[in-house]
Motif scaffolding. Structure first.
Motif, short mmCIF file in Angstrom:
data_model
loop_
_atom_site.label_atom_id
_atom_site.label_comp_id
_atom_site.label_asym_id
_atom_site.label_seq_id
_atom_site.Cartn_x
_atom_site.Cartn_y
_atom_site.Cartn_z
N ALA A 39 -22.92 -55.99 12.55
CA ALA A 39 -23.32 -56.55 11.25
C ALA A 39 -22.31 -56.14 10.17
O ALA A 39 -21.90 -56.95 9.34
CB ALA A 39 -24.72 -56.07 10.87
N ARG A 40 -21.93 -54.87 10.21
CA ARG A 40 -20.96 -54.40 9.22
C ARG A 40 -19.58 -55.03 9.44
O ARG A 40 -18.88 -55.36 8.49
CB ARG A 40 -20.87 -52.88 9.29
N ALA A 41 -19.20 -55.18 10.70
CA ALA A 41 -17.92 -55.80 11.00
C ALA A 41 -17.88 -57.24 10.51
O ALA A 41 -16.87 -57.70 9.96
CB ALA A 41 -17.65 -55.75 12.51
N LEU A 42 -19.00 -57.97 10.71
CA LEU A 42 -19.06 -59.34 10.23
C LEU A 42 -18.93 -59.42 8.70
O LEU A 42 -18.27 -60.31 8.16
CB LEU A 42 -20.36 -60.01 10.69
N GLN A 43 -19.57 -58.46 8.01
CA GLN A 43 -19.43 -58.43 6.55
C GLN A 43 -17.96 -58.22 6.17
O GLN A 43 -17.42 -58.94 5.31
CB GLN A 43 -20.25 -57.28 5.96
N LEU A 46 -18.74 -69.53 3.31
CA LEU A 46 -17.38 -69.90 3.65
C LEU A 46 -17.30 -71.32 4.18
O LEU A 46 -18.31 -71.92 4.59
CB LEU A 46 -16.85 -68.93 4.72
N ASP A 47 -16.06 -71.81 4.21
CA ASP A 47 -15.80 -73.10 4.82
C ASP A 47 -16.09 -72.96 6.32
O ASP A 47 -15.47 -72.16 7.01
CB ASP A 47 -14.32 -73.47 4.60
N LYS A 48 -17.06 -73.75 6.81
CA LYS A 48 -17.52 -73.60 8.19
C LYS A 48 -16.41 -73.84 9.20
O LYS A 48 -16.41 -73.27 10.29
CB LYS A 48 -18.71 -74.52 8.47
N THR A 49 -15.46 -74.69 8.86
CA THR A 49 -14.36 -74.96 9.80
C THR A 49 -13.44 -73.76 9.94
O THR A 49 -12.76 -73.61 10.95
CB THR A 49 -13.54 -76.17 9.34
N ARG A 50 -13.42 -72.89 8.90
CA ARG A 50 -12.55 -71.70 8.95
C ARG A 50 -13.31 -70.46 9.43
O ARG A 50 -12.70 -69.44 9.73
CB ARG A 50 -11.96 -71.41 7.55
N ALA A 51 -14.66 -70.57 9.46
CA ALA A 51 -15.47 -69.39 9.82
C ALA A 51 -16.27 -69.61 11.09
O ALA A 51 -17.26 -68.92 11.33
CB ALA A 51 -16.40 -69.05 8.66
N THR A 52 -15.87 -70.57 11.94
CA THR A 52 -16.65 -70.92 13.14
C THR A 52 -16.90 -69.70 14.03
O THR A 52 -18.04 -69.42 14.43
CB THR A 52 -15.91 -72.01 13.94
N VAL A 77 -20.59 -67.99 14.95
CA VAL A 77 -21.11 -67.86 16.32
C VAL A 77 -21.53 -66.42 16.59
O VAL A 77 -22.60 -66.15 17.15
CB VAL A 77 -20.05 -68.33 17.34
N ARG A 78 -20.73 -65.49 16.15
CA ARG A 78 -21.07 -64.08 16.35
C ARG A 78 -22.31 -63.71 15.54
O ARG A 78 -23.15 -62.91 15.98
CB ARG A 78 -19.89 -63.20 15.92
N LEU A 79 -22.47 -64.30 14.37
CA LEU A 79 -23.64 -64.03 13.55
C LEU A 79 -24.90 -64.52 14.26
O LEU A 79 -25.93 -63.82 14.29
CB LEU A 79 -23.50 -64.71 12.18
N ALA A 80 -24.82 -65.70 14.86
CA ALA A 80 -25.98 -66.25 15.57
C ALA A 80 -26.36 -65.36 16.74
O ALA A 80 -27.55 -65.09 16.99
CB ALA A 80 -25.66 -67.67 16.04
N ARG A 81 -25.38 -64.88 17.47
CA ARG A 81 -25.65 -63.99 18.60
C ARG A 81 -26.30 -62.69 18.12
O ARG A 81 -27.22 -62.16 18.76
CB ARG A 81 -24.36 -63.66 19.33
N LEU A 82 -25.82 -62.21 17.02
CA LEU A 82 -26.37 -60.99 16.46
C LEU A 82 -27.82 -61.19 16.04
O LEU A 82 -28.68 -60.33 16.31
CB LEU A 82 -25.52 -60.55 15.25
N GLN A 83 -28.11 -62.30 15.40
CA GLN A 83 -29.49 -62.58 14.97
C GLN A 83 -30.42 -62.71 16.19
O GLN A 83 -31.55 -62.20 16.17
CB GLN A 83 -29.50 -63.86 14.14
N ASP A 84 -29.93 -63.39 17.24
CA ASP A 84 -30.74 -63.55 18.45
C ASP A 84 -31.00 -62.20 19.11
O ASP A 84 -32.13 -61.91 19.58
CB ASP A 84 -30.03 -64.48 19.44
N LEU A 126 -20.89 -65.10 5.15
CA LEU A 126 -20.34 -66.10 6.07
C LEU A 126 -20.78 -67.52 5.73
O LEU A 126 -20.01 -68.47 5.87
CB LEU A 126 -20.72 -65.75 7.50
N LEU A 127 -22.04 -67.66 5.33
CA LEU A 127 -22.55 -69.01 5.05
C LEU A 127 -21.92 -69.62 3.80
O LEU A 127 -22.02 -70.84 3.60
CB LEU A 127 -24.07 -68.98 4.91
#
Length: 790
Positions: free
Chosen positions: A261-265, A218-224, A228-235, A215-216
């Motif tokens: 995590a797998r879905a995000l990948q 990727l173009d942040k404007t296209r992967a917003t 956000v879901r990644l941050a929630r998952l990490q928290d 995810l990191l």
């Protein structure tokens, strides 16, 4: 002392246990198989002793389970208490005074005793399940829970304690169904969760890291949304994981984080692919913008069909690729782009070739052809003939490009120009042909010009019926270099039948008008035009007989090659036709030549005169170019053996004397020697005589008078051990060929001799009666090309 022993009943057989071979207990409320009444008494009726024994047996089984089958104290005490009550009732029954009272009392005890036994069996079985499958999971699970963070520890400890208590309650109640279907699976799941939690934690961390890596990048404007879901998952992983107030919530916390995590990948990779596709499609868009001027050429109007078909292909692919671009289907776009590019090249190449053709065509039409059409030729019908020939050629040229093939048209334009230029010399030739004394030299001047031969052909075709043979003689000499002499008849034999010798006294005067001969000579002129002019140049003379129809001959020689034609009239004036692949002549009846050697459609309509003329020209070509003495002689394996060799082959096949056979071969009448040799040692006279008869028949079959070349069955029968057929091609002239060559045959006559083999193929090819797939077609085409360029 057991209960039965105490009752004095130890001698009775011990009843079988309620459990079957697999340890499965009888269900509560069901009587065990061993609980049936004991049979006794002389009359077969019940006695107090019988019913007492039945009850005692059941109580003994319960007592056995109490003493050794049930390991749990609480469950054992409950069963033992029930047992004690039944036992006391049992003891009281024994003290009753009447037999009937005792039987009634024992019968009242039997059913409760059986129910207690079933209950005790169920408890034993349930504890067996628990001890064997579930109990062993409790301590490992408890130990694993003790190592967990406080947030989840209390929930999981409570869950484990509750599950264990539920298991004990179910076992003490003998409820194996609930134990197996509900409690045991929950314990297994709990055990798996808590003992694999460290591994799952590592997997989740790895999954989060892998998702972050994708995810990191990727173009942040296209992967917003994904970020956000990644941050929630990490928290969620960092703060009190696993979390939940119930076991199910904790389990969901474990499984959910890994799934997320797998879905995000997966979604990250899909977005990466989409963004990559978008970049590639952007490149394609630039490519299409660059191709637009070329694509726009597909809208040109006034194009011939073969160009418009290619323009339509380009338009269709251009439309399709725009639809695929809108749908974002990269794979389809790239495939269509390739097809579009190829179609553009095909369209442009065709347009270029068409333009090249039109330039050359129009230059010829408006140049040499226009000049030729402007010539003041006289008379009017002569000028009209010129116009028709030039127009016919123009039409042929235009028609030849109907499929977008231009090379033949470009070559024909060259011929068109040559013919147009040749028409400049045509007036002199016309005047010659229509005069009383045609000058061969003037006609040759036209015939030798590039394209002039076709102009002369037209002039000859237009000659009126009143034209004298003398004029046609001159035209044939100018066009083909051959001298013509005509006779009416052959010499007659004693029966007044025509022989093979021309009667010189019947020579025809060519200066006398003869419409019939004018037509015939024009036909001969046309037939000779079917082969390259150079081939006819090998013939110096043609002698033709107009009335008698016998056959034809070729006589070679230095500057005196002569063809004799006593074979009727040309073209449709001929009654006879050439017969190809006649049954029984090429191959035996019932057999077929090999695929590709069959006569093509229409082969049977080849006029005999026309075919015979070209056959004889073929002899001249063979004679001049040594065709059959070269590599073509190997095609059918032709040989010219002596009679000694042939006699040896026959002798080996029939088993008879070689010298005897050779003497027959050397005798024109195949007369056998007067004295036959004696049979060799070990051969009977009968066998020897039979072999002699076979040998004599063989020799007679292969004589020229039998025409063995036209009898395929006989050729097959008379094939020597080496695979060759030997026969007398002409009187005293012996030949041999491979029998297998007949599978490629077209006529029986071609197997008469090597020269006939070539001449038949040559005539069939130039009459367009030879299958294009025939093996000879290829080398005959090469031979034709060599003659045309020599």
């Amino acid at each position: 002392m057991s209960l039965l022993q105490a009752l004095g009943l130890a001698a009775l057989p011990a009843p079988a246990g309620l459990a079957d071979a697999e340890g499965e207990p009888a269900k509560a409320g069901e009587s065990g198989k061993s609980a049936g009444r004991a049979k006794g008494g002389a009359g077969g009726g019940e006695t107090p002793l019988d019913i007492k024994a039945d009850v005692a047996a059941v109580l003994q089984q319960v007592l056995d389970l109490v003493l050794g089958g049930i390991q749990d104290d609480e469950a054992r005490k409950a069963v033992n208490d029930a047992y004690g009550k039944l036992k006391a009732t049992f003891d009281k029954a024994d003290k009753l005074g009447s037999t009937k009272a005792k039987v009634t009392a024992y019968e009242a005890i039997l059913a409760p005793a059986q129910d207690l036994r079933a209950r005790a069996e169920g408890i034993r079985y349930a504890f067996g399940l628990w001890d064997g499958n579930g109990k062993a999971l409790v301590e490992p699970a408890r130990t694993a829970i003790g190592k967990l963070p406080e947030a989840a520890k209390a929930v999981l400890e409570t869950t484990l304690a509750g599950t264990e208590a539920d298991a004990l309650r179910a076992a003490r109640a003998g409820d194996s169904t609930t134990l197996q279907s509900t409690i045991q699976p929950k314990l297994v799941r709990l055990h798996a969760l808590v003992t694999t939690l460290p591994k799952r934690s590592t997997e989740i961390d790895a999954g989060i890291a892998a998702a972050a890596k994708v995810l990191l990048a990727l173009d942040k404007t296209r992967a917003t949304d994904l970020l956000v879901r990644l941050a929630r998952l990490q928290d969620a992983k960092k703060s009190g994981w696993p979390a939940g107030t119930t076991f199910e919530e904790v389990a969901t916390s474990v499984d959910g984080l890994l799934a997320e995590a797998r879905a995000l990948q997966t979604e990250g990779r899909e977005l990466t692919t989409r963004l990559g596709d978008e970049r590639e499609l952007a490149v394609v868009r630039k490519r299409l913008d660059g191709l637009k001027p070329r694509i726009d050429r597909a809208n040109d109007t006034g194009m011939p069909k073969y160009v418009e078909d290619r323009q339509a292909n380009v338009r269709n692919f251009a439309k399709t690729i725009e639809e695929q671009m809108t749908a974002g289907n990269k794979a389809a776009v790239l495939k269509t782009l390739g097809l579009l590019t190829l179609s553009l090249g095909d369209m442009e190449g065709m347009k270029d070739r068409h333009a090249e053709y039109r330039r050359k065509f129009e230059a010829a039409r408006d140049g040499a052809v226009k000049t030729a059409r402007a010539l003041k030729l006289k008379p009017a019908d002569f000028a009209a003939s010129r116009d028709k020939q030039l127009q016919d050629r123009e039409n042929e040229i235009e028609a030849s490009t109907s499929n977008g093939v231009f090379d033949p048209a470009l070559r024909q334009i060259d011929i068109w120009i040559q013919q147009a230029n040749a028409w400049g010399k045509a007036q002199i030739a016309y005047d010659n042909l229509h005069g009383k004394s045609p000058d061969v030299g003037d006609l040759e001047d036209l015939a030798r010009l590039p394209g002039g031969d076709k102009v002369l052909d037209r002039l000859v075709e237009d000659l009126p019926p009143s034209t004298t043979p003398k004029v046609l003689y001159a035209a044939l000499k100018a066009r083909y270099g051959v001298d013509i002499t005509q006779y009416s008849n052959m010499k007659k034999d004693k029966n007044d039948d025509p022989t093979w010798d021309i009667d010189p006294s019947t020579k025809l005067d060519p200066s006398l008008p003869d419409p019939k001969q004018e037509v015939d000579l024009e036909g001969l002129y046309s037939v000779l035009g079917k082969v390259p002019n150079q081939d006819v140049q090998f013939v110096e003379k043609i002698k033709r007989v107009t009335e008698d129809k016998v056959a034809a001959l070729y006589n070679g020689g230095i500057l005196k090659d002569t063809i004799e034609l006593h074979c009727g009239r040309p073209g449709t004036l001929q009654d006879n036709i050439t017969e190809f692949n006649t049954p029984g002549q090429v191959v035996p009846t019932g057999e077929s030549v090999q695929p590709g050697c069959e006569p093509p459609a229409g082969a049977a309509d080849a006029p005999w005169f026309d075919f015979t003329v070209l056959h004889e020209v073929g002899h001249a070509v063979d004679d001049a170019r040594n065709i059959m003495s070269g590599e073509r002689g190997n095609d059918a394996g032709w040989v010219t053996p002596g009679t000694g060799t042939i006699a040896e082959k026959i002798a080996a096949k029939v088993g008879y004397d070689k010298k005897y056979i050779e003497k027959m071969l050397d005798d024109k009448s195949s007369t056998p020697p007067k004295k036959a040799p004696k049979p060799p040692e070990g051969t009977s006279q009968d066998d020897w005589d039979k072999a002699r008869a076979d040998a004599e028949a063989w020799v007679k079959d292969i004589r020229v008078g039998k025409k063995p070349w036209g009898n395929a069955a006989m050729a097959k029968q008379r094939t020597a051990a080496d695979g060759l057929v030997y026969h007398e091609g002409y009187e005293g002239n012996w030949v041999g060929y491979k029998y297998s060559a007949r599978a490629q045959g077209i006529t029986g006559y071609q197997f008469r001799a090597p020269a006939e083999w070539f001449a038949e193929l040559y005539a069939a090819y130039h009459m367009q009666k030879l299958n294009p797939s025939h093996p000879a077609s290829k080398w005959l085409a090469k031979l034709k090309a060599e003659s045309q360029t020599s």
